[in-house]
Design a protein around this motif. Structure first.
Motif, PDB file in Angstrom:
ATOM      1  N   ALA A 203       0.857  -1.186   0.000  1.00 20.91           N
ATOM      2  CA  ALA A 203       0.000   0.000   0.000  1.00 20.91           C
ATOM      3  C   ALA A 203       0.892   1.235   0.000  1.00 20.91           C
ATOM      4  O   ALA A 203       1.716   1.407   0.895  1.00 20.91           O
ATOM      5  CB  ALA A 203      -0.903  -0.013   1.218  1.00 20.91           C
ATOM      6  N   LEU A 204       0.740   2.045  -1.023  1.00 20.32           N
ATOM      7  CA  LEU A 204       1.491   3.304  -1.075  1.00 20.32           C
ATOM      8  C   LEU A 204       0.656   4.390  -0.400  1.00 20.32           C
ATOM      9  O   LEU A 204      -0.464   4.674  -0.818  1.00 20.32           O
ATOM     10  CB  LEU A 204       1.800   3.676  -2.528  1.00 20.32           C
ATOM     11  CG  LEU A 204       2.771   2.731  -3.245  1.00 20.32           C
ATOM     12  CD1 LEU A 204       2.846   3.061  -4.735  1.00 20.32           C
ATOM     13  CD2 LEU A 204       4.155   2.795  -2.613  1.00 20.32           C
ATOM     14  N   GLU A 205       1.221   4.974   0.644  1.00 20.77           N
ATOM     15  CA  GLU A 205       0.504   5.972   1.450  1.00 20.77           C
ATOM     16  C   GLU A 205       1.082   7.350   1.169  1.00 20.77           C
ATOM     17  O   GLU A 205       2.264   7.490   0.870  1.00 20.77           O
ATOM     18  CB  GLU A 205       0.687   5.650   2.943  1.00 20.77           C
ATOM     19  CG  GLU A 205       0.377   4.216   3.332  1.00 20.77           C
ATOM     20  CD  GLU A 205      -1.100   3.997   3.589  1.00 20.77           C
ATOM     21  OE1 GLU A 205      -1.856   4.989   3.546  1.00 20.77           O
ATOM     22  OE2 GLU A 205      -1.483   2.846   3.831  1.00 20.77           O
ATOM     23  N   PRO A 206       0.234   8.386   1.305  1.00 17.84           N
ATOM     24  CA  PRO A 206       0.724   9.738   1.003  1.00 17.84           C
ATOM     25  C   PRO A 206       1.768  10.241   2.000  1.00 17.84           C
ATOM     26  O   PRO A 206       1.707   9.931   3.192  1.00 17.84           O
ATOM     27  CB  PRO A 206      -0.549  10.593   1.069  1.00 17.84           C
ATOM     28  CG  PRO A 206      -1.532   9.803   1.849  1.00 17.84           C
ATOM     29  CD  PRO A 206      -1.189   8.363   1.654  1.00 17.84           C
ATOM     30  N   LEU A 207       2.696  11.011   1.492  1.00 18.92           N
ATOM     31  CA  LEU A 207       3.619  11.792   2.306  1.00 18.92           C
ATOM     32  C   LEU A 207       3.475  13.244   1.865  1.00 18.92           C
ATOM     33  O   LEU A 207       3.057  13.518   0.735  1.00 18.92           O
ATOM     34  CB  LEU A 207       5.059  11.332   2.093  1.00 18.92           C
ATOM     35  CG  LEU A 207       5.511  10.074   2.838  1.00 18.92           C
ATOM     36  CD1 LEU A 207       6.897   9.648   2.371  1.00 18.92           C
ATOM     37  CD2 LEU A 207       5.514  10.302   4.341  1.00 18.92           C
ATOM     38  N   ASN A 208       3.813  14.160   2.740  1.00 20.99           N
ATOM     39  CA  ASN A 208       3.743  15.592   2.417  1.00 20.99           C
ATOM     40  C   ASN A 208       2.329  16.022   1.992  1.00 20.99           C
ATOM     41  O   ASN A 208       2.179  16.890   1.128  1.00 20.99           O
ATOM     42  CB  ASN A 208       4.756  15.934   1.305  1.00 20.99           C
ATOM     43  CG  ASN A 208       6.155  16.070   1.846  1.00 20.99           C
ATOM     44  OD1 ASN A 208       6.361  16.716   2.877  1.00 20.99           O
ATOM     45  ND2 ASN A 208       7.119  15.479   1.178  1.00 20.99           N
ATOM     46  N   ASP A 209       1.313  15.403   2.587  1.00 20.05           N
ATOM     47  CA  ASP A 209      -0.070  15.743   2.246  1.00 20.05           C
ATOM     48  C   ASP A 209      -0.315  15.722   0.736  1.00 20.05           C
ATOM     49  O   ASP A 209      -1.079  16.528   0.212  1.00 20.05           O
ATOM     50  CB  ASP A 209      -0.441  17.133   2.803  1.00 20.05           C
ATOM     51  CG  ASP A 209      -0.468  17.139   4.318  1.00 20.05           C
ATOM     52  OD1 ASP A 209      -0.907  16.127   4.902  1.00 20.05           O
ATOM     53  OD2 ASP A 209      -0.053  18.149   4.924  1.00 20.05           O
ATOM     54  N   SER A 210       0.369  14.829   0.063  1.00 23.89           N
ATOM     55  CA  SER A 210       0.232  14.775  -1.400  1.00 23.89           C
ATOM     56  C   SER A 210      -1.160  14.324  -1.815  1.00 23.89           C
ATOM     57  O   SER A 210      -1.604  14.619  -2.926  1.00 23.89           O
ATOM     58  CB  SER A 210       1.281  13.826  -1.991  1.00 23.89           C
ATOM     59  OG  SER A 210       1.007  12.482  -1.589  1.00 23.89           O
TER      60      SER A 210
END
Ligand SMILES: [Cu+2]
Length: 227
Positions: free
Chosen positions: A46-53
């Motif tokens: 699962a790819l989760e957002p970073l930097n509120d992307s």
């Protein structure tokens, strides 16, 4: 399917090993049957957002010997822009992981790649669309996939990896880069320069998603779950 699997299996066996095993053909056949699960391991990440992307999706890694098929489907990335993407981490047993915003050590609201590096480790494989896939191509933006006008990105490539990567695949993780916090449709210098290359904006190299293989030590996330 059976034919394809055995062909891939045969290709996965290195030449000296194949020659050795040819002298004991029945053993080889038996080993191929009982061992086949270990030669075709699939991990869904699962790819989760970073930097509120706001970007998220899945990466699927299928390891067949030393052939690694990488499939990525993500939505919510900065549209129309290339997104550098890598498999990060080391193969020496070091425990790397996806950072969270607590890694934004200068508290400027952007978790940069340099700030995240202690957590997610160095680039191990560059997930380019063609050509070289080593760390040297980490910022080869012209060979990185581009998100469509809706921010969707699909990627698929099979890469020959080292035995060390094959052995330590569960220690590695996927990171995609490139954010557009001011939403102007391009990477600009609003967040400053990238520490990785001052010619590139921070926006181009700051991480947008990260995902780890879960269940790191067991093989339960691999072949057993795949049928
Ligand atoms: Cu990266």
């Amino acid at each position: 399917m059976t034919v394809k699997t055995s062909t891939r299996l045969a290709r996965a066996v290195s030449l000296p090993v194949a020659l050795t095993l040819a002298l004991t053909a029945p053993v080889f056949a038996h080993a191929a049957d009982s061992d086949s699960g270990r030669h075709d391991r699939t991990y869904r990440i699962a790819l989760e957002p970073l930097n509120d992307s706001g970007a998220r999706g899945t990466a699927t890694l299928t390891l067949d010997g030393r052939q690694l098929k990488v499939t990525i489907d993500v939505r919510g990335l900065a549209p129309g822009l290339p997104h550098a993407q890598h498999i990060h981490g080391s193969t020496d047993g070091h425990d790397h992981f996806c950072p969270d915003m607590s890694a934004d050590t200068n508290k400027d609201g952007v978790l940069t790649t340099a700030e995240g590096l202690p957590a997610y480790g160095d680039i191990n494989i560059s997930l380019t669309t063609k050509g070289d896939t080593t760390k040297a191509s980490g910022l080869a933006v012209d060979r990185m996939p581009v998100a469509d006008e809706n921010g969707a990105l699909s990627y698929s490539r099979t890469i020959a990896v080292s035995q060390a990567v094959a052995d330590h695949i569960e220690d590695l993780h996927v990171v995609q880069h490139g954010i557009d916090p001011n939403g102007n449709g391009r990477y600009d210098f609003g967040k400053g320069k990238s520490e990785l290359d001052p010619k590139l904006p921070q926006e181009a190299t700051a991480p947008a998603t990260c995902g780890m293989i879960k269940g790191t030590t067991a093989h339960s996330s691999g072949a057993a779950a795949e049928s």
